[in-house]
Design a protein around this motif. Structure first.
Motif, PDB file in Angstrom:
ATOM      1  N   ALA A   1       0.821  -1.215   0.000  1.00 27.94           N
ATOM      2  CA  ALA A   1       0.000   0.000   0.000  1.00 27.94           C
ATOM      3  C   ALA A   1       0.853   1.263   0.000  1.00 27.94           C
ATOM      4  O   ALA A   1       0.487   2.267  -0.613  1.00 27.94           O
ATOM      5  N   PHE A   2       1.997   1.205   0.674  1.00 28.85           N
ATOM      6  CA  PHE A   2       2.823   2.405   0.830  1.00 28.85           C
ATOM      7  C   PHE A   2       4.155   2.330   0.094  1.00 28.85           C
ATOM      8  O   PHE A   2       4.977   3.232   0.224  1.00 28.85           O
ATOM      9  N   GLY A   3       4.374   1.258  -0.663  1.00 35.19           N
ATOM     10  CA  GLY A   3       5.606   1.139  -1.433  1.00 35.19           C
ATOM     11  C   GLY A   3       6.853   1.111  -0.572  1.00 35.19           C
ATOM     12  O   GLY A   3       7.904   1.611  -0.967  1.00 35.19           O
ATOM     13  N   ASP A   4       6.746   0.539   0.603  1.00 38.03           N
ATOM     14  CA  ASP A   4       7.868   0.487   1.557  1.00 38.03           C
ATOM     15  C   ASP A   4       8.236  -0.975   1.773  1.00 38.03           C
ATOM     16  O   ASP A   4       7.748  -1.624   2.692  1.00 38.03           O
ATOM     17  N   LYS A   5       9.096  -1.493   0.927  1.00 39.25           N
ATOM     18  CA  LYS A   5       9.422  -2.929   0.928  1.00 39.25           C
ATOM     19  C   LYS A   5      10.186  -3.379   2.167  1.00 39.25           C
ATOM     20  O   LYS A   5      10.264  -4.564   2.443  1.00 39.25           O
ATOM     21  N   LYS A   6      10.754  -2.448   2.921  1.00 43.19           N
ATOM     22  CA  LYS A   6      11.550  -2.828   4.093  1.00 43.19           C
ATOM     23  C   LYS A   6      10.813  -2.617   5.416  1.00 43.19           C
ATOM     24  O   LYS A   6      11.383  -2.817   6.477  1.00 43.19           O
ATOM     25  N   ALA A   7       9.565  -2.231   5.345  1.00 43.21           N
ATOM     26  CA  ALA A   7       8.789  -1.997   6.571  1.00 43.21           C
ATOM     27  C   ALA A   7       8.738  -3.263   7.411  1.00 43.21           C
ATOM     28  O   ALA A   7       8.672  -4.375   6.892  1.00 43.21           O
ATOM     29  N   ALA A   8       8.799  -3.086   8.725  1.00 40.05           N
ATOM     30  CA  ALA A   8       8.738  -4.194   9.681  1.00 40.05           C
ATOM     31  C   ALA A   8       7.673  -3.874  10.724  1.00 40.05           C
ATOM     32  O   ALA A   8       7.188  -2.737  10.811  1.00 40.05           O
ATOM     33  N   MET A   9       7.329  -4.865  11.515  1.00 40.29           N
ATOM     34  CA  MET A   9       6.326  -4.670  12.566  1.00 40.29           C
ATOM     35  C   MET A   9       6.758  -3.540  13.504  1.00 40.29           C
ATOM     36  O   MET A   9       7.931  -3.300  13.712  1.00 40.29           O
ATOM     37  N   GLY A  10       5.761  -2.885  14.074  1.00 36.69           N
ATOM     38  CA  GLY A  10       6.025  -1.847  15.064  1.00 36.69           C
ATOM     39  C   GLY A  10       5.925  -0.447  14.483  1.00 36.69           C
ATOM     40  O   GLY A  10       5.355  -0.233  13.416  1.00 36.69           O
ATOM     41  N   ARG A  11       6.517   0.491  15.207  1.00 34.48           N
ATOM     42  CA  ARG A  11       6.448   1.904  14.831  1.00 34.48           C
ATOM     43  C   ARG A  11       7.245   2.150  13.553  1.00 34.48           C
ATOM     44  O   ARG A  11       8.342   1.634  13.378  1.00 34.48           O
ATOM     45  N   GLN A  12       6.664   2.981  12.687  1.00 32.53           N
ATOM     46  CA  GLN A  12       7.315   3.345  11.431  1.00 32.53           C
ATOM     47  C   GLN A  12       7.873   4.761  11.525  1.00 32.53           C
ATOM     48  O   GLN A  12       7.431   5.561  12.340  1.00 32.53           O
ATOM     49  N   ASP A  13       8.851   5.055  10.695  1.00 29.25           N
ATOM     50  CA  ASP A  13       9.389   6.417  10.621  1.00 29.25           C
ATOM     51  C   ASP A  13       8.411   7.356   9.928  1.00 29.25           C
ATOM     52  O   ASP A  13       8.441   8.553  10.147  1.00 29.25           O
ATOM     53  N   ARG A  14       7.534   6.807   9.097  1.00 30.59           N
ATOM     54  CA  ARG A  14       6.577   7.589   8.302  1.00 30.59           C
ATOM     55  C   ARG A  14       5.577   8.311   9.195  1.00 30.59           C
ATOM     56  O   ARG A  14       5.088   7.773  10.174  1.00 30.59           O
ATOM     57  N   LEU A  15       5.284   9.537   8.817  1.00 26.86           N
ATOM     58  CA  LEU A  15       4.160  10.283   9.382  1.00 26.86           C
ATOM     59  C   LEU A  15       3.211  10.578   8.233  1.00 26.86           C
ATOM     60  O   LEU A  15       3.653  10.805   7.099  1.00 26.86           O
ATOM     61  N   ILE A  16       1.926  10.574   8.511  1.00 25.08           N
ATOM     62  CA  ILE A  16       0.924  11.016   7.541  1.00 25.08           C
ATOM     63  C   ILE A  16       0.331  12.276   8.144  1.00 25.08           C
ATOM     64  O   ILE A  16      -0.486  12.204   9.067  1.00 25.08           O
ATOM     65  N   GLY A  17       0.795  13.422   7.690  1.00 29.52           N
ATOM     66  CA  GLY A  17       0.469  14.667   8.372  1.00 29.52           C
ATOM     67  C   GLY A  17       1.124  14.595   9.744  1.00 29.52           C
ATOM     68  O   GLY A  17       2.339  14.429   9.848  1.00 29.52           O
ATOM     69  N   THR A  18       0.313  14.652  10.795  1.00 28.89           N
ATOM     70  CA  THR A  18       0.848  14.515  12.157  1.00 28.89           C
ATOM     71  C   THR A  18       0.609  13.118  12.731  1.00 28.89           C
ATOM     72  O   THR A  18       0.967  12.847  13.874  1.00 28.89           O
ATOM     73  N   THR A  19      -0.016  12.242  11.944  1.00 28.75           N
ATOM     74  CA  THR A  19      -0.367  10.901  12.416  1.00 28.75           C
ATOM     75  C   THR A  19       0.834   9.968  12.360  1.00 28.75           C
ATOM     76  O   THR A  19       1.483   9.838  11.326  1.00 28.75           O
ATOM     77  N   LYS A  20       1.100   9.326  13.490  1.00 28.33           N
ATOM     78  CA  LYS A  20       2.170   8.328  13.561  1.00 28.33           C
ATOM     79  C   LYS A  20       1.628   6.993  13.054  1.00 28.33           C
ATOM     80  O   LYS A  20       0.432   6.737  13.136  1.00 28.33           O
ATOM     81  N   VAL A  21       2.520   6.146  12.537  1.00 30.22           N
ATOM     82  CA  VAL A  21       2.111   4.899  11.890  1.00 30.22           C
ATOM     83  C   VAL A  21       2.755   3.708  12.592  1.00 30.22           C
ATOM     84  O   VAL A  21       3.939   3.731  12.937  1.00 30.22           O
ATOM     85  N   TRP A  22       1.955   2.655  12.781  1.00 28.44           N
ATOM     86  CA  TRP A  22       2.379   1.424  13.449  1.00 28.44           C
ATOM     87  C   TRP A  22       1.887   0.243  12.613  1.00 28.44           C
ATOM     88  O   TRP A  22       0.772   0.283  12.103  1.00 28.44           O
ATOM     89  N   ILE A  23       2.691  -0.794  12.503  1.00 29.78           N
ATOM     90  CA  ILE A  23       2.249  -2.011  11.824  1.00 29.78           C
ATOM     91  C   ILE A  23       2.065  -3.112  12.865  1.00 29.78           C
ATOM     92  O   ILE A  23       2.962  -3.385  13.659  1.00 29.78           O
ATOM     93  N   LEU A  24       0.871  -3.729  12.817  1.00 28.11           N
ATOM     94  CA  LEU A  24       0.534  -4.862  13.676  1.00 28.11           C
ATOM     95  C   LEU A  24       0.451  -6.128  12.823  1.00 28.11           C
ATOM     96  O   LEU A  24       0.206  -6.053  11.620  1.00 28.11           O
TER      97      LEU A  24
END
Length: 169
Positions: free
Chosen positions: A117-140
């Motif tokens: 969805a976000f074109g981030d092939k190295k993303a792993a579980m947990g908190r992401q460096d990405r922000l969407i506006g001021t929203t923090k992102v987490w992968i479960l």
């Protein structure tokens, strides 16, 4: 099949984001409705909810500052029926939704779906460096019963990590 409505309001603490509605969810109009899906037990066991909610109680999450949406709106029997293009288009729509509602956290369930969805092939579980506006992102982890690698205790622990990060000090 009915449209699966978002459970969303401005300024939520956490907006949980599924991959797409399963057939049972599309049939009932309730998120994570398939028996065997561990979203509701993990949500409770992690401390997000005071008791285990049923899928038909999903609107009560709003009172707790929680909500639910999906990357892709189209229902399917399995998430692997979605194409990368479906997920990329869904990611663009999700960004618009997050910018409009401004939750504190966006929690996407499913690392592979997040990557597509976000074109981030190295993303792993947990908190992401990405922000969407001021929203923090987490992968479960995906709470589907098809994700046998994650037991309910492991899922609940992953959800509890997000709960700790998202709780006011």
């Amino acid at each position: 099949m009915q449209e699966l409505p978002d459970i969303i309001a401005p300024g939520l603490r956490v907006l949980f984001c599924g991959i797409n509605p399963g057939l049972v969810s599309a049939e009932t109009g309730h998120h994570f409705a398939r028996p065997g899906n561990r979203f509701w037990p993990a949500l409770h066991q992690s401390g997000f909810t005071p008791r285990q909610f049923r899928p038909d109680e999903q609107k009560e999450l709003l009172e707790l500052g929680l909500g639910i949406t999906n990357i892709v709106d189209r229902p399917s029997a399995r998430a692997d029926e979605l194409s990368r293009a479906d997920l990329a288009a869904g990611g663009e729509n999700l960004v618009k939704k997050v910018l409009a509602y401004e939750p504190e956290w966006l929690a996407v369930v499913g690392v592979t779906a997040y990557r597509d969805a976000f074109g981030d092939k190295k993303a792993a579980m947990g908190r992401q460096d990405r922000l969407i506006g001021t929203t923090k992102v987490w992968i479960l982890p995906n709470p589907s019963g098809l994700n046998a690698h994650y037991t309910l205790p492991k899922l609940a622990a992953a959800f509890a990590d997000l709960k700790a990060a998202s709780s006011p000090l």
